[in-house]
Design a protein around this motif. Structure first.
Motif, PDB file in Angstrom:
ATOM      1  N   ASP A 210       0.854  -1.180   0.000  1.00  0.00           N
ATOM      2  CA  ASP A 210       0.000   0.000   0.000  1.00  0.00           C
ATOM      3  C   ASP A 210       0.893   1.234   0.000  1.00  0.00           C
ATOM      4  O   ASP A 210       1.714   1.409   0.903  1.00  0.00           O
ATOM      5  CB  ASP A 210      -0.881  -0.018   1.254  1.00  0.00           C
ATOM      6  CG  ASP A 210      -1.936   1.073   1.264  1.00  0.00           C
ATOM      7  OD1 ASP A 210      -1.726   2.117   0.612  1.00  0.00           O
ATOM      8  OD2 ASP A 210      -2.964   0.907   1.945  1.00  0.00           O
ATOM      9  N   PRO A 211       0.767   2.120  -0.992  1.00  0.00           N
ATOM     10  CA  PRO A 211       1.636   3.309  -1.017  1.00  0.00           C
ATOM     11  C   PRO A 211       1.494   4.197   0.209  1.00  0.00           C
ATOM     12  O   PRO A 211       2.423   4.931   0.558  1.00  0.00           O
ATOM     13  CB  PRO A 211       1.203   4.043  -2.297  1.00  0.00           C
ATOM     14  CG  PRO A 211      -0.147   3.499  -2.632  1.00  0.00           C
ATOM     15  CD  PRO A 211      -0.149   2.085  -2.140  1.00  0.00           C
ATOM     16  N   GLY A 249      -0.132  11.608  -7.152  1.00  0.00           N
ATOM     17  CA  GLY A 249      -0.503  10.578  -6.201  1.00  0.00           C
ATOM     18  C   GLY A 249      -1.921  10.770  -5.673  1.00  0.00           C
ATOM     19  O   GLY A 249      -2.465  11.871  -5.712  1.00  0.00           O
ATOM     20  N   THR A 250      -2.519   9.682  -5.178  1.00  0.00           N
ATOM     21  CA  THR A 250      -3.833   9.760  -4.538  1.00  0.00           C
ATOM     22  C   THR A 250      -3.633   9.697  -3.039  1.00  0.00           C
ATOM     23  O   THR A 250      -3.304   8.631  -2.495  1.00  0.00           O
ATOM     24  CB  THR A 250      -4.736   8.600  -4.983  1.00  0.00           C
ATOM     25  OG1 THR A 250      -4.883   8.630  -6.409  1.00  0.00           O
ATOM     26  CG2 THR A 250      -6.108   8.691  -4.323  1.00  0.00           C
ATOM     27  N   PRO A 251      -3.780  10.820  -2.329  1.00  0.00           N
ATOM     28  CA  PRO A 251      -3.478  10.831  -0.895  1.00  0.00           C
ATOM     29  C   PRO A 251      -4.421   9.921  -0.112  1.00  0.00           C
ATOM     30  O   PRO A 251      -5.602   9.790  -0.446  1.00  0.00           O
ATOM     31  CB  PRO A 251      -3.682  12.295  -0.489  1.00  0.00           C
ATOM     32  CG  PRO A 251      -3.588  13.066  -1.762  1.00  0.00           C
ATOM     33  CD  PRO A 251      -4.146  12.156  -2.823  1.00  0.00           C
ATOM     34  N   PRO A 252      -3.914   9.276   0.952  1.00  0.00           N
ATOM     35  CA  PRO A 252      -4.792   8.495   1.826  1.00  0.00           C
ATOM     36  C   PRO A 252      -5.677   9.422   2.644  1.00  0.00           C
ATOM     37  O   PRO A 252      -5.394  10.621   2.779  1.00  0.00           O
ATOM     38  CB  PRO A 252      -3.799   7.744   2.729  1.00  0.00           C
ATOM     39  CG  PRO A 252      -2.589   8.638   2.767  1.00  0.00           C
ATOM     40  CD  PRO A 252      -2.519   9.274   1.406  1.00  0.00           C
ATOM     41  N   LEU A 257      -3.979   7.336   7.008  1.00  0.00           N
ATOM     42  CA  LEU A 257      -2.635   7.803   7.354  1.00  0.00           C
ATOM     43  C   LEU A 257      -2.340   7.539   8.829  1.00  0.00           C
ATOM     44  O   LEU A 257      -1.240   7.101   9.183  1.00  0.00           O
ATOM     45  CB  LEU A 257      -2.499   9.290   7.043  1.00  0.00           C
ATOM     46  CG  LEU A 257      -1.093   9.873   7.227  1.00  0.00           C
ATOM     47  CD1 LEU A 257      -0.096   9.222   6.280  1.00  0.00           C
ATOM     48  CD2 LEU A 257      -1.103  11.388   7.027  1.00  0.00           C
ATOM     49  N   ARG A 258      -3.335   7.762   9.692  1.00  0.00           N
ATOM     50  CA  ARG A 258      -3.120   7.503  11.118  1.00  0.00           C
ATOM     51  C   ARG A 258      -2.851   6.022  11.358  1.00  0.00           C
ATOM     52  O   ARG A 258      -1.985   5.659  12.155  1.00  0.00           O
ATOM     53  CB  ARG A 258      -4.346   7.948  11.920  1.00  0.00           C
ATOM     54  CG  ARG A 258      -4.122   7.789  13.428  1.00  0.00           C
ATOM     55  CD  ARG A 258      -5.369   8.039  14.236  1.00  0.00           C
ATOM     56  NE  ARG A 258      -5.087   7.894  15.662  1.00  0.00           N
ATOM     57  CZ  ARG A 258      -5.966   7.475  16.563  1.00  0.00           C
ATOM     58  NH1 ARG A 258      -7.199   7.176  16.181  1.00  0.00           N
ATOM     59  NH2 ARG A 258      -5.617   7.353  17.818  1.00  0.00           N
TER      60      ARG A 258
END
Length: 440
Positions: A210-211, A249-252, A257-258
């Motif tokens: 997972d990026p 990029g596709t941000p989480p 992210l947490r």
């Protein structure tokens, strides 16, 4: 070593190898700097743990990353055997990797505010690479693998069990797209110059996944080195994600992210224990690996902090102002505590011939302070810990950890968390009391 390098490079440069010196960085591999028609770096497996496939894979990763526009050093040569160990020779980049300098030195003051955004763009370019961009990348389930790694040491830890429960219950859905993941993208593995990022280093933990893992790892508290800025100590999560989005990029989400930040904190705890095992097993004795074992409790504290189960607190260093007592009879003065202090002062004050020895001298002095605090507080902490376990009806940490894992203590989790929090605080007070005051 110089002769062996000269043979390898004879056809490439024909230049004499000069200025060979070992660098302090690199806890898992040897890192050497030298000149041969230009500045070069040698990465080499320790003789006790050769892994030619992994070294060849790292060379392939550097080549693939360069093709995706990621700043990396140019690969000059690699192979399975240099004095008995796999090796990689690459371009030596100009810049700085030492976090305390990057976060504090005036020469990086202008570039620091831009780095979080720039690192987001670098990761977005990296994550354009598909998982099969380099054959043979590890491709396991990250939480399952981390749990198995933790279990392999046979050291049940209540704080870790609390984190594993949370990670299992809050795990985000699989990503829409899996990519190549660097696996150790953080302050300390980045070559930074006055104008920005010069190179991404240390690719041996790269894998498919997972990026968002790389983004979360950069934001783990350990890689801020005391800075209040979450993204590697350089800037905000918002700046990091803005750079990531701007480069495609596709941000989480914030929740995703947490999750990866909590996962990364637990992962660093297990990796510290892994490095300590190299020392404890006798396979690779090292003062650096030994002291990393006492950093596990710092990550346990950071896990509780990340989960909202503790808060920063100021705890005086037990050694500040402490006057060592007399020597134990029938021994003479100076006593054991005085001798430990004397050796620590010598290590910090003695002139060391190179940066690597200066680094290890600082680590050794830190180890002696840990030992002094444990000798001073160990009996009281042992008694308090037994009393906490007894109040919960547990004989030891293993029983408490199993109870957390099984749900036995779900109705008493406030009591459990209080006991775990107190035990972790005691351990950090001995290992590094300043760590307790650093916000999450």
């Amino acid at each position: 070593m110089s002769a062996a390098l000269g043979e390898r490079l004879a056809e490439l440069t024909g230049a004499e190898v000069t200025g060979l010196r070992r660098l302090s960085g690199g806890a898992s591999r040897e890192t050497w700097s030298f000149d041969a028609g230009g500045g070069l770096i040698l990465r080499r497996d320790p003789p006790s743990a050769p892994d030619p496939e992994a070294m060849a894979r790292e060379a392939a990763l550097l080549t693939a990353a360069a093709g995706a526009g990621v700043p990396v050093p140019r690969v000059e040569s690699h192979g399975p055997d240099l004095l008995g160990s796999p090796y990689l020779i690459m371009e030596r980049l100009d810049g700085e990797t030492i976090p305390r300098r990057l976060l504090r030195d005036e020469r990086f003051a202008e570039v620091r505010p831009r780095l979080a955004y720039e690192l987001g763009t670098v990761l977005a370019r990296l994550h354009t690479l598909a998982p099969d961009a380099v054959p043979g990348l590890p491709d396991g389930d990250p939480l399952e693998e981390l749990t198995e790694h933790y279990a392999s040491y046979g050291e049940p830890r209540p704080a870790v069990e609390i984190a594993l429960r949370w990670l299992g219950e809050h795990r985000p859905p699989p990503p829409a797209r899996r990519t190549l993941v660097h696996g150790d993208f953080r302050n300390g593995n980045l070559m930074i110059g006055p104008t920005g990022v010069r190179g991404v280093l240390d690719w041996e933990l790269a894998h498919a996944g997972d990026p968002a893992e790389d983004l979360g790892w950069l934001c783990v508290k350990a890689w801020r080195f005391g800075s209040p800025h979450p993204a590697g100590g350089f800037g905000s999560r918002e700046d990091l994600l803005a750079g990531y989005a701007a480069a495609g990029g596709t941000p989480p989400t914030a929740a995703e992210l947490r999750w990866w930040e909590v996962y990364g904190t637990l992962r660093w705890a297990i990796l510290c224990r892994h490095q300590a095992e190299r020392h404890l097993s006798g396979a690779d004795p090292s003062i650096e690996y030994a002291v990393l074992g006492r950093k596990v409790c710092e990550q346990e504290h950071d896990l509780l902090l990340a989960l909202g189960l503790t808060e920063p607190s100021t705890v005086p260093d037990p050694l500040d102002g402490h006057v060592p007592g007399a020597a134990a009879e029938p021994h003479d003065r100076p006593g054991a505590a005085d001798l430990i202090d004397a050796v620590g002062a010598f290590l910090l004050e003695a002139e060391q011939p190179d940066e690597r020895l200066r680094f290890h001298a600082r680590v050794a002095a830190s180890a002696l302070r840990i030992a002094r605090r444990e000798l001073l507080l160990g009996d009281a902490h042992r008694t308090a810990h037994r009393d906490r376990l007894r109040a919960l009806g547990c004989a030891d940490d293993a029983e408490l950890a199993e109870g957390i894992r099984s749900g036995r203590f779900d109705a008493r989790m406030d009591e459990v968390v209080a006991a775990v929090r107190a035990a972790v605080a005691d351990k950090v007070t001995v290992a590094n009391p300043r760590h307790l005051s650093v916000p999450g």
